[in-house]
Scaffold this motif. Sequence first.
Motif, PDB file in Angstrom:
ATOM      1  N   ALA B 698       0.847  -1.192   0.000  1.00  0.00           N
ATOM      2  CA  ALA B 698       0.000   0.000   0.000  1.00  0.00           C
ATOM      3  C   ALA B 698       0.882   1.240   0.000  1.00  0.00           C
ATOM      4  O   ALA B 698       1.846   1.323   0.758  1.00  0.00           O
ATOM      5  N   LEU B 699       0.600   2.165  -0.922  1.00  0.00           N
ATOM      6  CA  LEU B 699       1.351   3.411  -0.977  1.00  0.00           C
ATOM      7  C   LEU B 699       0.431   4.551  -0.569  1.00  0.00           C
ATOM      8  O   LEU B 699      -0.693   4.646  -1.058  1.00  0.00           O
ATOM      9  N   VAL B 700       0.938   5.438   0.259  1.00  0.00           N
ATOM     10  CA  VAL B 700       0.147   6.601   0.645  1.00  0.00           C
ATOM     11  C   VAL B 700       0.510   7.750  -0.298  1.00  0.00           C
ATOM     12  O   VAL B 700       1.693   8.039  -0.520  1.00  0.00           O
ATOM     13  N   ILE B 701      -0.498   8.366  -0.872  1.00  0.00           N
ATOM     14  CA  ILE B 701      -0.246   9.480  -1.788  1.00  0.00           C
ATOM     15  C   ILE B 701       0.101  10.718  -0.978  1.00  0.00           C
ATOM     16  O   ILE B 701      -0.644  11.117  -0.084  1.00  0.00           O
ATOM     17  N   VAL B 702       1.282  11.319  -1.289  1.00  0.00           N
ATOM     18  CA  VAL B 702       1.659  12.531  -0.557  1.00  0.00           C
ATOM     19  C   VAL B 702       1.556  13.777  -1.424  1.00  0.00           C
ATOM     20  O   VAL B 702       1.617  14.894  -0.920  1.00  0.00           O
ATOM     21  N   GLY B 703       1.433  13.595  -2.734  1.00  0.00           N
ATOM     22  CA  GLY B 703       1.363  14.787  -3.565  1.00  0.00           C
ATOM     23  C   GLY B 703       0.762  14.510  -4.938  1.00  0.00           C
ATOM     24  O   GLY B 703       0.668  13.352  -5.364  1.00  0.00           O
ATOM     25  N   VAL B 704       0.349  15.577  -5.617  1.00  0.00           N
ATOM     26  CA  VAL B 704      -0.172  15.467  -6.980  1.00  0.00           C
ATOM     27  C   VAL B 704       0.625  16.443  -7.846  1.00  0.00           C
ATOM     28  O   VAL B 704       0.722  17.626  -7.519  1.00  0.00           O
ATOM     29  N   ALA B 705       1.223  15.916  -8.926  1.00  0.00           N
ATOM     30  CA  ALA B 705       2.050  16.761  -9.788  1.00  0.00           C
ATOM     31  C   ALA B 705       1.345  17.009 -11.108  1.00  0.00           C
ATOM     32  O   ALA B 705       0.532  16.189 -11.551  1.00  0.00           O
ATOM     33  N   ARG B 706       1.669  18.146 -11.711  1.00  0.00           N
ATOM     34  CA  ARG B 706       1.077  18.416 -13.015  1.00  0.00           C
ATOM     35  C   ARG B 706       1.617  17.403 -14.019  1.00  0.00           C
ATOM     36  O   ARG B 706       2.775  17.000 -13.955  1.00  0.00           O
ATOM     37  N   ASP B 707       0.755  16.968 -14.960  1.00  0.00           N
ATOM     38  CA  ASP B 707       1.183  15.973 -15.939  1.00  0.00           C
ATOM     39  C   ASP B 707       2.199  16.557 -16.912  1.00  0.00           C
ATOM     40  O   ASP B 707       2.165  17.749 -17.214  1.00  0.00           O
ATOM     41  N   LEU B 708       3.060  15.696 -17.400  1.00  0.00           N
ATOM     42  CA  LEU B 708       3.994  16.113 -18.442  1.00  0.00           C
ATOM     43  C   LEU B 708       3.352  15.865 -19.798  1.00  0.00           C
ATOM     44  O   LEU B 708       2.640  14.887 -19.983  1.00  0.00           O
ATOM     45  N   GLN B 709       3.600  16.782 -20.699  1.00  0.00           N
ATOM     46  CA  GLN B 709       3.138  16.568 -22.079  1.00  0.00           C
ATOM     47  C   GLN B 709       4.323  15.973 -22.818  1.00  0.00           C
ATOM     48  O   GLN B 709       5.152  16.691 -23.361  1.00  0.00           O
ATOM     49  N   VAL B 710       4.423  14.634 -22.800  1.00  0.00           N
ATOM     50  CA  VAL B 710       5.644  14.028 -23.321  1.00  0.00           C
ATOM     51  C   VAL B 710       5.702  14.004 -24.835  1.00  0.00           C
ATOM     52  O   VAL B 710       6.753  14.060 -25.430  1.00  0.00           O
ATOM     53  N   ALA B 711       4.576  13.893 -25.469  1.00  0.00           N
ATOM     54  CA  ALA B 711       4.559  13.893 -26.927  1.00  0.00           C
ATOM     55  C   ALA B 711       3.268  14.552 -27.381  1.00  0.00           C
ATOM     56  O   ALA B 711       2.254  14.434 -26.710  1.00  0.00           O
ATOM     57  N   PRO B 712       3.331  15.255 -28.490  1.00  0.00           N
ATOM     58  CA  PRO B 712       2.103  15.894 -28.960  1.00  0.00           C
ATOM     59  C   PRO B 712       1.065  14.832 -29.320  1.00  0.00           C
ATOM     60  O   PRO B 712       1.413  13.700 -29.634  1.00  0.00           O
ATOM     61  N   ASN B 713      -0.155  15.196 -29.265  1.00  0.00           N
ATOM     62  CA  ASN B 713      -1.267  14.329 -29.669  1.00  0.00           C
ATOM     63  C   ASN B 713      -1.441  13.108 -28.779  1.00  0.00           C
ATOM     64  O   ASN B 713      -2.145  12.184 -29.112  1.00  0.00           O
ATOM     65  N   LEU B 714      -0.701  13.034 -27.670  1.00  0.00           N
ATOM     66  CA  LEU B 714      -0.857  11.881 -26.795  1.00  0.00           C
ATOM     67  C   LEU B 714      -1.528  12.347 -25.517  1.00  0.00           C
ATOM     68  O   LEU B 714      -1.117  13.329 -24.904  1.00  0.00           O
ATOM     69  N   ALA B 715      -2.555  11.627 -25.120  1.00  0.00           N
ATOM     70  CA  ALA B 715      -3.195  11.963 -23.860  1.00  0.00           C
ATOM     71  C   ALA B 715      -2.214  11.657 -22.736  1.00  0.00           C
ATOM     72  O   ALA B 715      -1.445  10.709 -22.827  1.00  0.00           O
ATOM     73  N   PRO B 716      -2.163  12.483 -21.706  1.00  0.00           N
ATOM     74  CA  PRO B 716      -1.244  12.219 -20.605  1.00  0.00           C
ATOM     75  C   PRO B 716      -1.536  10.854 -19.998  1.00  0.00           C
ATOM     76  O   PRO B 716      -2.685  10.417 -19.947  1.00  0.00           O
ATOM     77  N   ARG B 717      -0.467  10.179 -19.604  1.00  0.00           N
ATOM     78  CA  ARG B 717      -0.651   8.856 -19.005  1.00  0.00           C
ATOM     79  C   ARG B 717      -0.943   9.003 -17.521  1.00  0.00           C
ATOM     80  O   ARG B 717      -0.867  10.078 -16.947  1.00  0.00           O
ATOM     81  N   LEU B 718      -1.267   7.869 -16.915  1.00  0.00           N
ATOM     82  CA  LEU B 718      -1.430   7.843 -15.471  1.00  0.00           C
ATOM     83  C   LEU B 718      -0.030   7.741 -14.892  1.00  0.00           C
ATOM     84  O   LEU B 718       0.644   6.730 -15.041  1.00  0.00           O
ATOM     85  N   ASN B 719       0.438   8.830 -14.274  1.00  0.00           N
ATOM     86  CA  ASN B 719       1.810   8.841 -13.785  1.00  0.00           C
ATOM     87  C   ASN B 719       1.882   8.487 -12.314  1.00  0.00           C
ATOM     88  O   ASN B 719       1.074   8.954 -11.508  1.00  0.00           O
ATOM     89  N   LEU B 720       2.860   7.644 -12.005  1.00  0.00           N
ATOM     90  CA  LEU B 720       3.090   7.267 -10.615  1.00  0.00           C
ATOM     91  C   LEU B 720       4.561   7.506 -10.306  1.00  0.00           C
ATOM     92  O   LEU B 720       5.435   7.030 -11.021  1.00  0.00           O
ATOM     93  N   TYR B 721       4.831   8.308  -9.278  1.00  0.00           N
ATOM     94  CA  TYR B 721       6.214   8.579  -8.863  1.00  0.00           C
ATOM     95  C   TYR B 721       6.448   7.913  -7.519  1.00  0.00           C
ATOM     96  O   TYR B 721       5.635   8.073  -6.605  1.00  0.00           O
ATOM     97  N   VAL B 722       7.520   7.137  -7.429  1.00  0.00           N
ATOM     98  CA  VAL B 722       7.863   6.551  -6.133  1.00  0.00           C
ATOM     99  C   VAL B 722       9.284   6.981  -5.775  1.00  0.00           C
ATOM    100  O   VAL B 722      10.106   7.202  -6.656  1.00  0.00           O
ATOM    101  N   PRO B 723       9.584   7.110  -4.473  1.00  0.00           N
ATOM    102  CA  PRO B 723      10.911   7.596  -4.077  1.00  0.00           C
ATOM    103  C   PRO B 723      11.995   6.555  -4.336  1.00  0.00           C
ATOM    104  O   PRO B 723      11.790   5.363  -4.117  1.00  0.00           O
TER     105      PRO B 723
END
Lengths: 109, 908
Positions: B698-723
């Motif tokens: 179980a991971l506790v969410i500590v923050g929400v970051a703005r999505d990166l626009q990695v490539a044009p015409n691509l919907a942002p993915r579901l991003n997960l950052y872990v330390p």
Amino acid sequence: MSQARASLLQGTLDLLILKALSAGELHGLGVSRRIEQITGGTFVVQPGSLFPALHRLEESGWLTSIWEASENNRRAKYYTLTKAGKRQLGEATEQWNRVAVAMTKALEA
Amino acid sequence: MFARARSFVRNLLRRDRVERDLDDELRAALDLLIDEELRKGQSPTEARRLALQHLGGVESVKEQVRDVRAGAFFDTVLGDIRYAARLLVRNPIFTLTAAVSLAIGIGATTTIFTIANGLLLRSAVGVSDPGRLVDITRSKERGGPGIDPVSYPDYLEVRTRATMLDGVYGYQLELQPASLRLENNGAERVYPGVVTTNYFEVLGVPAVVGRTFGVGDSQEAGSSPVVVLSHRFWARRFNSDSGVVGRTLYLNGYPFSVVGVAREGFLGMTVVAPDLWVPASMVAALNPEFGERLLVARAADWMMLGGRLKPGASRAQASAEIAAIGVALAREFPVKYDFLPPGVGPTDFSFVWSAEPSSPIPSGLRVIVAGFLTLLMSIVAVVLVIACANLAGVLLARGVVRRREVAVRTAIGAGRGRVVRQLLTETTLLFALGGIAGLLLARVLTSLLVSLLPAFPLPVNVSVPLDWRVVAFSLAISLVAALLCGVAPALHASKADVVSSLKDDAPVPTDRLRLRNSFVVAQVAFSVLLVITAAILVRDVDRVTSVDRGFDSRQVDVASVNLSMAGYTAATGSTFTRQLIERVRAIPGVEAATLSDRQPDPGSMMMGGLTVPGVSPPPGQQYFYPNWNVVDSQYFATLRIPLLNGHDFTDADRAGAQPVAIIGESAAKRFFPGKSAVGQVVNVHTGSLNVPSAPSTALVIVGVARDLQVAPNLAPRLNLYVPMQQKYVPGVTILARTSGPASAADDIRAVVTSMNPNLPVLIAQTLDSLGRGPVEAQLRVAATVAGSVGLIGLLLAAIGIYGVTAYTVARRTREIGIRLSLGAGRRAVVGMILRQGMTLVGTGLALGLVLSVGVGRVLAAQRFGITAPGAATFAAATLLFIVVALIACYAPLRRATRIGAMDALRCE
């Protein structure tokens, strides 16, 4: 002008030149006069045909030329038959005779 | 025959003597004739006249003798060339502009051909009899072009079963960097190529020093720690010292002994050139993440195969046999590709095997490379067409000027063929000049274009030599172009009507004008096409590169290390990374620094599935598959990615503490609609995801970051950052933001080396300079090419419009003068000229726009990420051309309005 006719005429002129020179060396105009003489005036070779033919035969190795003093003490270019030229004269004469006999036969038939 | 050949040489070399001889002979004949006439009692003048008449003109006889001479044809060609060269020298401006525009066209096409030649046509260098080598490839039955390597067990099967091949070799396609250490020196990065032990033998590559691999090298895993050096690396690193054989060097800490150096020039079979080669049995040393599984797992496909055809065997036969072996392998050893989560992709593929001609570009990629080069070639071919149209127009205009000369030549007896030949010789000479200049230009352009390609992180073996194929190509293209644009004007010029052309003010036949006009129309049309294509490509590069990607890439240094190269484990590695980032942050000038598993890129990383209490994953899937990012604290600060909610990771988020995560904006909306994500819990499942209930954390969410626009015409993915301190990864990327423009790359390298000399720094570049993938690189090259040639096309078109307008004004000087003196307003005259010029431009413009729509569609249909051009592009191009046309018409118009009655009269 068709190819066959051109080569026939050219061959004739060549043969006449070789024949004219078979008696000994002559300069250009001398060749044309000798031809006129031996054909009884039937063939009059114009310089425009004569000189190119002489140069062509020389380049083919049938004639050689040398600069000598002419009758009236001017320099002129004299042509003589080479060994190859004499051989060519023999072959061409033989061939001509065959053609002439065949033609005569054909026209009399 | 021999006599004739001798004459040919004599005529050629001793031209003067031969000519003098002929001269003397004819003079002697003339003198003889004159003497004869004199003796007949003619007056000297009359004698001379008669003699000349009899001879039929000395010059004419000479000409006829020259014609029968051996090499007469050659002679006239030489004469033509001399004449043409004189004309070209007399018109330097014309010659220069024509040659320069041709050089640009020929140079550009030759450049692209050189590159295509180097990549697609050239066979491998340094191997024996490359014509008998084949690449053994397999590709997915369904799916586009690409490369599908083969597993080691499959390689062994193919090698045993193939009867048409004299040996089957294999090599690792993707070079993995390794740390190289000699006895006492620091670590450096090298790229070893992993090859089978028969690699050198099958390719026929001997050693210059020592030996290559052979049957003596065991194929048992880990049992033959030997290396063969490439000649290039040997020369660079060891100064070509033969004493290197027998020395020990350490690759990723493993001792290897050098057994030999491969023949000079041989740099492997692809465009990626290894520094040294290691036998396949040692693959685990170079790929520590996978280890010896690479030698036994059928799902581990990492090898490219090739072989040499047996004498008498054809490639088709070998290919049929390989295809059959492929089918048999699939039947006997079915492979389950279960590394992909269920529902994400197919779990088994059917492959088609074949044997293809050996090539530096693996056959799966050839289609892509060839497609791209075709695009470039089409662009530059258009330039050549424009240059040709331009030149054809100029030649036509010159033909008009020269019609009197041609008429004179015809009048004194030159046949039409002879005249055409003379004119064509001129054009050909012009094109030969252009071709030579083009070839020289191609040399410069080729190195320029190669440097435009993104700086490769790998040692590449792109050799683009100007070989005989290239020279033949540019020669052929010059000749074809010369004929294409020389024939029409030459035929036209030779048609000159003798009588009317010799008169002073003959009207120009109208069909010639029509031809000239159509050249200008074609030129404008193709320039429009080029400019619009360039605009499309440039706009796309802009779209790809200038899009706000959601982070600030400026002034960020990037450096990567692979901890497994120096033998770190999860336990020791975490300590190392913690110390590393502290020391990087301490570097003066570094404003913020962080670590990550990779730099921000369009790729996606999958390290496990995710479940969220109360939210169901997409239909048919057991889990969400987010894009994993393993990052250290300050990641968001360093890249200036705003945190919308919550806070960053802290030093407290380490192994043993409560596992935490930060998620992207889209993930927050998807997982926790309508509520704050911070403080919520997600469960991550790692390990084999195919078992019904994989262990979860179980991971506790500590923050929400703005999505990166990695490539044009691509919907942002579901991003997960872990330390990073809670999730160990061996590949670590250092990202450091500097406060000024100065790079900290050297300091970072120094820090790493001081901490562990065995650990090479893999990449040290700035984030800005890193390419954003092959699509961008392709677009950038294509846009640069199209942009520069578009400009050239525009310039050429302007010259064409100017030429035709100036010509019109010159031709109608008298008419204009009369109109003006009869009271016509200057405005009316300007209108008249302008109407004519603009009609041409308008026609060309319309044609070009239609062409561009078609080409835009074709480009959009290709896989270059290009969109069809919009109305704005067309409007802009139209405006641009009208402006250019007006500028081009300005000078002739000015002239036209200044024509006075006197000019008109003087024109008579």
